[in-house]
Design an enzyme around this catalytic site. Sequence first.
Site, PDB file in Angstrom:
ATOM      1  N   THR A  34       1.051  -0.997   0.141  1.00  0.00           N
ATOM      2  CA  THR A  34       0.043  -0.412   0.301  1.00  0.00           C
ATOM      3  C   THR A  34       0.723   1.250  -0.116  1.00  0.00           C
ATOM      4  O   THR A  34       2.087   1.109   0.777  1.00  0.00           O
ATOM      5  CB  THR A  34      -1.176   0.123   1.485  1.00  0.00           C
ATOM      6  OG1 THR A  34      -1.777  -1.190   1.203  1.00  0.00           O
ATOM      7  CG2 THR A  34      -1.486   1.317   1.721  1.00  0.00           C
ATOM      8  N   PHE A  60       0.902   4.926   0.702  1.00  0.00           N
ATOM      9  CA  PHE A  60       0.422   6.090   1.712  1.00  0.00           C
ATOM     10  C   PHE A  60       1.247   7.384   1.401  1.00  0.00           C
ATOM     11  O   PHE A  60       1.995   7.475   1.090  1.00  0.00           O
ATOM     12  CB  PHE A  60       0.976   5.770   2.685  1.00  0.00           C
ATOM     13  CG  PHE A  60      -0.121   4.581   3.809  1.00  0.00           C
ATOM     14  CD1 PHE A  60      -0.560   4.314   4.390  1.00  0.00           C
ATOM     15  CD2 PHE A  60       0.720   3.287   3.363  1.00  0.00           C
ATOM     16  CE1 PHE A  60      -1.279   3.742   5.058  1.00  0.00           C
ATOM     17  CE2 PHE A  60       0.372   2.412   4.173  1.00  0.00           C
ATOM     18  CZ  PHE A  60      -0.916   2.157   4.908  1.00  0.00           C
TER      19      PHE A  60
END
Length: 631
Positions: free
Chosen positions: A533, A535
């Site tokens: 992921t 960010f």
Amino acid sequence: MIIVLHHGIKEQEKQAIRSNLENKGFTIREIIGEEETIFGAVGVVSIDVREVELLPGVSRVIPITKPYKLVSREFKKDDTIVPVGPIKIGGKRIVVIAGPCAIESREQIFESAYKVKDSGAVMLRGGAYKPRTSPYSFQGLEEKGLKFLKEAGEATGMPVISEIVATEQVSMMKDYVDMIQIGARNMQNFELLKRVGPIQKPILLKRGFAATIQELLMAAEYLVAHGAEYVIFCERGIRTFETYTRNTLDISAIPVIKTLSHFPVMVDPSHATGIREKVSPMALASVAAGADGVVVEVHPDPDNALSDGPQSLYPEQFEKLMRDIQALAPVLGKEISRLPDKAISITFRRESKKIDHKGKLKVSFQGERGAFSEKAIYSYFEEEVTLVPCTEFRNVFNSVLEGKSDIGVIPLENSLSGSIHQNYDLLLQFPDINIIGEKKIRIIHNLIALPGADLNEIKRVYSHPQGLAQCAKYLENFPGWEKVAYSDTAGSVAFIAKTGDKMNAAIASEEAAKVYGMHILKASIETNAQNYTRFGVIARPETVKVENPEKASFVFSTIDKPGALYLVLKILMEHSINMKKLESRPIPGKPWEYMFYVDVEVPENISIFNNCIDQLKNETEEFRLLGMYRI
Ligand code: PEP
Ligand code: MN
């Protein structure tokens, strides 16, 4: 033995236990942990543990069965993190120490220092007293060399390490170095160990060529028993029947020592192999095997080095190794350690009133403690920060806008499920907030339940819908389990902890299991191991300064005419700007109209970029630069 004290024990009782044991000849170390306070009692005397158990304030007593006590995991179950100036060795960071085998001249150590720092080393090594096999080989510049090393360390901001070879060097050496090295040849020089122990410097203890792991641990025990607070083990190869390499790197020593001791383990692949070409593969293998860092010999001119030239990396080779370690780190859930001036590319305007009284940055994120966003925060910031958990993504933005936090961290994109559109929409709705940084982390999901729970007992599993979806393949094995969607992964762990029901499980990070005292029933259950992921780090632009941005994100809508998008992309091409991402999104409230989200690389010449942006503004209907940042 380990004496676990009662929660909330009175100072008076503590003192009584301490004096009781000291009178019996024990040395006491107090360790204040997150959950419990313990006394470690070490001595040559033997005692009936039941006698100690009866003392007021004692919860339980655990005898240490190993011959080494203070360095053992039994003594301290959490990893010890060793601070060396601004650098922390151990935990989730990979520390790279580099420099020449020997300090040869002021120029040579300065050149080495600048080169290794440029590539990302955080500490500088250099021998001033060289224990050479031949008395005719270069023996080192001695104290003069240490002066040069200290100066080079100060000039570059890197803590320095050098080897001590004799007891009479102890008091002189401690003024020059931040960390002391005990070399392979002196690992069992017990008189030296006894003298180095008390000087209050972290010690890198190298494994002797013919020393067993237990002997290495016993040598460390000498250091700690004589006052050392911090030891770092260094595996540097042992003698075997193999002669191709200088020594044989005992890779398995890394996980073995990490289970037996709480101190960090580093690896020296240079002395282990003795062959330049073999250093980088062994450094990477060491990091993959769980080493907390590596110590690598790098020389600006290895062909003319006064010692260990054949195993010293050329600066270019070291630069490549650093890039490879950087690429490997996230796979292992780790981060490469950086010096503060390289740590984050942004300078926080510290005069800002939003900095709390301890001078720590306040960082907001969505979710409960243990959320993946929290993990992203820890890997992004080298410094300690104050966490500001928020229930909604919108609250993260509001918190930053209102100055309740200095920085926010929000997920923008998952490598499997794509963009987190809600956050892209929020970036548009909060024009006073910019992206100032980004962090990619690997997402490892675990099946978490109450301590003592059994897989066969589980009836329900809670997690964020994405957590459930990303573990679909594993969950197929348990068709009878009820899958319950929860607002966030870490929150689902907090929830099952509260229910106290062993039939409940949750899917979340290892950190979440730790925060709520839960147990991992099965680690790494995500269907696809390549699950990352990205960010975004967000702030109000006036509170930070981003130096040398590498990437920029912007959003635009086009005029409704043929070739409109083409004309925009043409501008990027004409400025030789590389696009990394293009995504279209419906404009909320305007059916069938779209915004385009773009990530681009920022060229070194910033004026080219600024010019490009000006042209884009003319060619688009709406345009907003979301931020420029380093990656
Ligand atoms: C060194 O690090 O320069 C050195 C001599 O190493 P070792 O003690 O491992 O041989
Ligand atoms: Mn050497």
